[in-house]
Design an enzyme around this catalytic site. Structure first.
Site, PDB file in Angstrom:
ATOM      1  N   LYS A  71     -21.958 -25.781   1.556  1.00  0.00           N
ATOM      2  CA  LYS A  71     -21.897 -26.019   0.113  1.00  0.00           C
ATOM      3  C   LYS A  71     -22.166 -27.480  -0.237  1.00  0.00           C
ATOM      4  CE  LYS A  71     -17.938 -24.912  -1.492  1.00  0.00           C
ATOM      5  NZ  LYS A  71     -17.307 -26.243  -1.323  1.00  0.00           N
ATOM      6  N   THR A  73     -23.612 -29.714   1.690  1.00  0.00           N
ATOM      7  CA  THR A  73     -24.981 -29.986   2.129  1.00  0.00           C
ATOM      8  C   THR A  73     -25.976 -29.528   1.069  1.00  0.00           C
ATOM      9  OG1 THR A  73     -24.312 -29.720   4.442  1.00  0.00           O
ATOM     10  CG2 THR A  73     -26.665 -29.558   3.958  1.00  0.00           C
ATOM     11  N   ARG A  94     -16.256 -34.589  -4.401  1.00  0.00           N
ATOM     12  CA  ARG A  94     -14.885 -35.006  -4.095  1.00  0.00           C
ATOM     13  C   ARG A  94     -14.879 -35.935  -2.878  1.00  0.00           C
ATOM     14  NH1 ARG A  94     -11.936 -29.781  -2.646  1.00  0.00           N
ATOM     15  NH2 ARG A  94     -13.990 -29.338  -1.802  1.00  0.00           N
ATOM     16  N   LYS A 105     -11.787 -29.080  10.334  1.00  0.00           N
ATOM     17  CA  LYS A 105     -12.918 -28.881   9.431  1.00  0.00           C
ATOM     18  C   LYS A 105     -13.954 -29.991   9.531  1.00  0.00           C
ATOM     19  CE  LYS A 105     -13.990 -28.199   4.507  1.00  0.00           C
ATOM     20  NZ  LYS A 105     -14.806 -29.391   4.297  1.00  0.00           N
ATOM     21  N   ALA A 273      -8.951 -26.929  -2.817  1.00  0.00           N
ATOM     22  CA  ALA A 273      -9.039 -25.787  -3.724  1.00  0.00           C
ATOM     23  C   ALA A 273      -8.118 -24.644  -3.322  1.00  0.00           C
ATOM     24  CB  ALA A 273     -10.476 -25.281  -3.795  1.00  0.00           C
ATOM     25  N   PHE A 301     -14.126 -24.710  -1.461  1.00  0.00           N
ATOM     26  CA  PHE A 301     -14.003 -23.388  -0.841  1.00  0.00           C
ATOM     27  C   PHE A 301     -14.794 -22.325  -1.599  1.00  0.00           C
ATOM     28  CE2 PHE A 301      -9.982 -25.222   1.077  1.00  0.00           C
ATOM     29  CZ  PHE A 301     -10.525 -25.340   2.346  1.00  0.00           C
ATOM     30  N   PHE A 381     -31.509 -20.396   8.483  1.00  0.00           N
ATOM     31  CA  PHE A 381     -31.377 -20.675   9.913  1.00  0.00           C
ATOM     32  C   PHE A 381     -32.611 -20.093  10.618  1.00  0.00           C
ATOM     33  CE2 PHE A 381     -27.131 -21.408   8.571  1.00  0.00           C
ATOM     34  CZ  PHE A 381     -26.492 -22.172   9.541  1.00  0.00           C
ATOM     35  N   TRP A 409     -30.688 -28.769   5.031  1.00  0.00           N
ATOM     36  CA  TRP A 409     -30.058 -29.361   6.226  1.00  0.00           C
ATOM     37  C   TRP A 409     -31.127 -29.943   7.135  1.00  0.00           C
ATOM     38  CZ3 TRP A 409     -30.295 -28.737  11.515  1.00  0.00           C
ATOM     39  CH2 TRP A 409     -29.269 -29.332  12.255  1.00  0.00           C
TER      40      TRP A 409
END
Length: 556
Positions: A71, A73, A94, A105, A273, A301, A381, A409
Site C-alpha cells: 500500500k 509502495t 504517516r 513488520k 489503524a 491496514f 509479480f 516496486w
C-alpha cells in the site's frame, strides 16, 4: 535486486530546500532538520489557508497477508507516476513507529523503486515527533501520580485511573505493571499499564488537531481518571495542558521529505489503524491539498480499518472527502485468502484466486457504499499469470471499479503511469458523492452494529458485561454522539484473524470501550486486540546494525 535500504542509500537525494523550492516554498517558510528533511513553519501554513484545494486520492488495501500488498509502495509510486504524466502531486503519509521497525513488520517508507527518503531517518527517530508525544503522554501520567501523592485534592479514585503511560516500542512486559513500590515518598502503590506510543490518545490528538489552539482544547478534554463518585477528571483540571502543549509545539508541524524521484512527501503522525484511527495528521493533509493539484494519502491496514476510520472519523472532523479511492491488492494475497500456503503462492492457481477474490469484492462494495469512485490496482509479480491478471481485471470491471496494473516496486514512477492515468480519468469522469457509514447522532450501539454488519459482514455484535457498563457510562456522560474507533485485528474482516476471505455467520465480540474525549471518539475493543504489542521470537532488531562509518544495515 538490491534491498530497500541499499536502494535508498544509493539514491540521489536533493537538499530539501530544492524540493521545497519546486513547491514555491522559500527557506523562510521551513525549519531545517539537517539537509534532507524539514518542517513546514506556522507562518507558511497560515499562508496556505486561502488557496484552493486540490483533488484528494485515498490509497487503501485488502486485508494484509504474509504475501504483502504494498500500500505505501503504491502510494509513493503513484505520486512519482503523477509527475511523469505531467501532474502536480504531493504525497501525505504517516510516520513509522519504532515498534514494527524492530519487531516483524519493518519500516513504512515504501519499497523497491518507490520509497521516501532518507529512509533510515524516517524509520528511526526522524524529527522527534514520536518522542515529543511520548514525553507529553508520560508527563501527564507523572502529574496524575504526583497529584495523588500531594494530597489528591480532586478526589481521584486510584482504582479508576484510565490514563496509561506509553513507549514507542513493542514491550509486552509493560502491559500490566505496578508503580509506587518502595517508601511512602515513592508514590501511591497501584496497578498501571503501558500502551505503544501510536496508541496514545495524544498521538490521535496531534493527528486530528487543526492548530495549536485546537490542540490545547483537545488536550484539556482528555479524561485521565474518575473520582470516587464517578465524575471524570480531565487534564485541564490537573493543570497539565500548557506544559504538554510546550512539548508538542514542534511535533504538530508537518514534516517534508522526498521520494526516490524527488516527489515532495509530507510525513506526519502515525496512529495504528488496528488500535487507533490510522491516518496522518489533519494539518498535513489540509496543507498538502493546498500545495498541489493532487494529494495522495493512505490509511493504515485494510479498508475495513484505516479507510473506514479515514472516512468516518477524519473526513467529517476535517471537512474533507476523497475524490477517488485506490484499493491495492496482489494476486498472491488473493490466493492466500483462497487457502493457498505462503510457499505455494508463486504457482498459478486460478481456482484459488476465484475463492480468495471475495475479500477484494467485499472491500470494493464497502468503499462504493461511501459514494466514492474506486480504482483497483494490482501490484504485479513476475509469477502472476496473464490469465490470473485478466480474471481480476474483468472481476473489478464487473463491479463498476476501474482497474490498473502497477509495477511501481520494480520500475518506480514509470511502472505506475497506467495507474496514474486511470486515477486522473476517474476523477475527471466519475463524480464523488461522499457520505459516512453512520450518523454521529445515532447511539454508540447503533454505530458499532452498523459497522459490524455493513462493513465487516457480521451477523451482529456480542457485548461483554464490561462493555455494556462502559457504554451506559459513556452515554450518561454525553459522549454517545461521538464516532467510534474500532480496535480490531487487521488480518480479517471479522475479529478472528484466522477467518480469511469474506467470512459470514460470525459475530463481533466487544469486550470493552472507553472515550478518547480529546481526540473526539470512542475506542471499542474487540477480540484479542492489544494496545501494547510484543516482539516475535526472532524480531527484526536481530538483523539491524551500524558499521564504523555510521551506515545502517538490516533495516527494511
Amino acid at each position: 535486486m538490491k534491498s530497500d535500504i541499499e536502494i535508498a542509500q544509493s539514491a540521489e537525494i536533493l537538499p530539501i530546500t530544492e524540493v521545497a523550492g519546486k513547491l514555491g516554498i522559500g527557506e523562510d517558510d521551513i525549519e531545517l532538520y539537517g539537509r534532507y528533511k524539514c518542517k513546514l513553519s506556522d507562518d507558511y501554513l497560515k499562508k496556505l489557508k486561502d488557496k484552493p484545494d486540490g483533488k484528494l486520492i485515498l490509497v487503501t488495501a485488502i486485508n494484509p497477508t504474509p504475501a504483502g500488498e504494498g500500500k505505501t509502495t503504491t502510494t509513493v509510486g503513484l505520486g512519482q507516476a503523477m509527475a511523469r504524466i505531467g501532474k502536480n502531486a504531493i504525497i501525505a503519509l504517516r510516520e513509522p513507529s519504532l515498534g514494527p521497525c524492530f519487531g516483524v513488520k519493518g519500516g513504512a517508507a515504501g519499497g523497491g523503486m518507490s520509497q521516501v527518503i532518507p529512509m533510515e531517518d524516517l524509520n528511526l527517530h526522524f524529527t522527534g515527533d514520536f518522542h515529543a508525544i511520548t514525553s507529553a503522554n508520560n508527563l501527564l501520567a507523572a502529574i496524575i501520580d504526583n497529584h495523588i501523592h500531594q494530597g489528591n485534592e480532586l478526589g481521584i479514585d486510584t482504582r479508576q485511573i484510565i490514563w496509561k503511560r506509553c513507549l514507542d516500542m513493542n514491550d509486552r512486559a509493560l502491559r500490566n505493571v505496578v508503580v509506587g513500590l518502595g517508601n511512602k515518598t515513592d508514590g501511591f502503590v497501584r496497578e498501571d499499564h503501558f500502551v505503544i506510543t501510536v496508541a496514545s490518545e495524544i498521538m490521535a490528538i496531534v493527528c486530528l488537531a487543526s492548530d495549536m489552539e485546537d490542540l490545547k482544547e483537545r488536550l484539556g478534554r482528555i479524561i485521565v481518571a474518575y473520582t470516587i463518585d464517578g465524575k471524570p477528571v480531565t487534564a485541564s483540571m490537573l493543570g497539565a495542558v500548557g506544559s504538554m502543549a510546550a512539548l508538542l509545539k514542534d511535533a504538530i508541524k508537518p514534516n517534508l521529505i522526498q521520494t526516490l524521484e524527488h516527489t515532495p512527501a509530507i510525513v506526519h503522525g502515525g496512529p495504528f489503524a488496528n488500535i487507533a484511527h490510522g491516518c496522518n495528521s489533519v494539518i498535513a493533509t489540509r496543507a498538502a491539498l493546498k500545495m498541489a493539484d493532487y494529494c495522495i494519502t493512505e490509511a493504515g491496514f485494510g479498508a475495513d480499518l484505516g479507510a473506514e476510520k479515514f472516512l468516518d472519523i477524519k473526513c467529517p472532523m476535517a471537512g474533507i472527502s476523497p475524490d477517488v479511492i485506490v484499493l491495492v491488492a496482489t494476486i498472491r494475497a488473493l490466493k492466500y485468502n483462497g487457502g493457498v500456503k505462503k510457499e505455494d503462492l508463486s504457482v498459478p492457481d486460478l481456482e484459488a484466486l476465484k475463492r480468495g477474490i471475495v475479500n477484494l469484492k467485499k472491500h470494493i462494495e464497502n468503499l462504493k457504499s461511501y459514494g466514492v469512485p474506486v480504482v483497483v490496482t494490482l501490484n504485479a509479480f513476475v509469477t502472476d499469470s496473464s490469465e490470473e491478471t485478466e480474471y481480476v481485471k474483468d472481476f473489478c470491471n464487473s463491479m463498476g471499479a476501474s482497474f490498473a496494473l502497477s509495477k511501481v516496486w520494480e520500475h518506480g514512477g514509470e511502472g505506475g503511469m497506467e495507474l496514474a492515468r486511470v486515477v486522473v480519468d476517474t476523477i475527471d469522469n466519475k463524480k464523488a458523492d461522499f457520505k459516512p457509514a453512520y450518523s454521529y447522532e445515532s447511539g454508540i450501539r447503533d454505530k458499532i452494529e452498523t459497522l459490524a454488519r455493513n462493513i465487516y459482514g457480521a451477523d451482529g455484535v456480542i457485548f461483554d458485561k464490561k462493555a455494556l457498563l462502559a457504554m451506559d457510562k459513556l452515554t450518561e456522560l454525553g459522549f454517545d454522539k461521538l464516532p467510534v474507533c474500532m480496535a480490531k485485528t487487521q488480518y480479517s474482516l471479522s475479529d478472528d484473524p484466522s477467518l480469511l476471505g469474506a467470512p459470514s455467520g460470525f459475530n463481533i465480540h466487544v469486550r470493552d470501550m472507553y472515550v478518547s474525549a480529546g481526540a473526539g471518539f470512542i475506542v471499542v475493543l474487540t477480540g484479542d486486540i492489544m494496545t501494547m504489542p510484543g516482539l516475535p521470537k526472532k524480531p527484526a532488531a536481530y538483523s539491524i546494525d551500524v558499521d564504523e562509518s555510521g551506515r545502517i544495515t538490516g533495516l527494511f
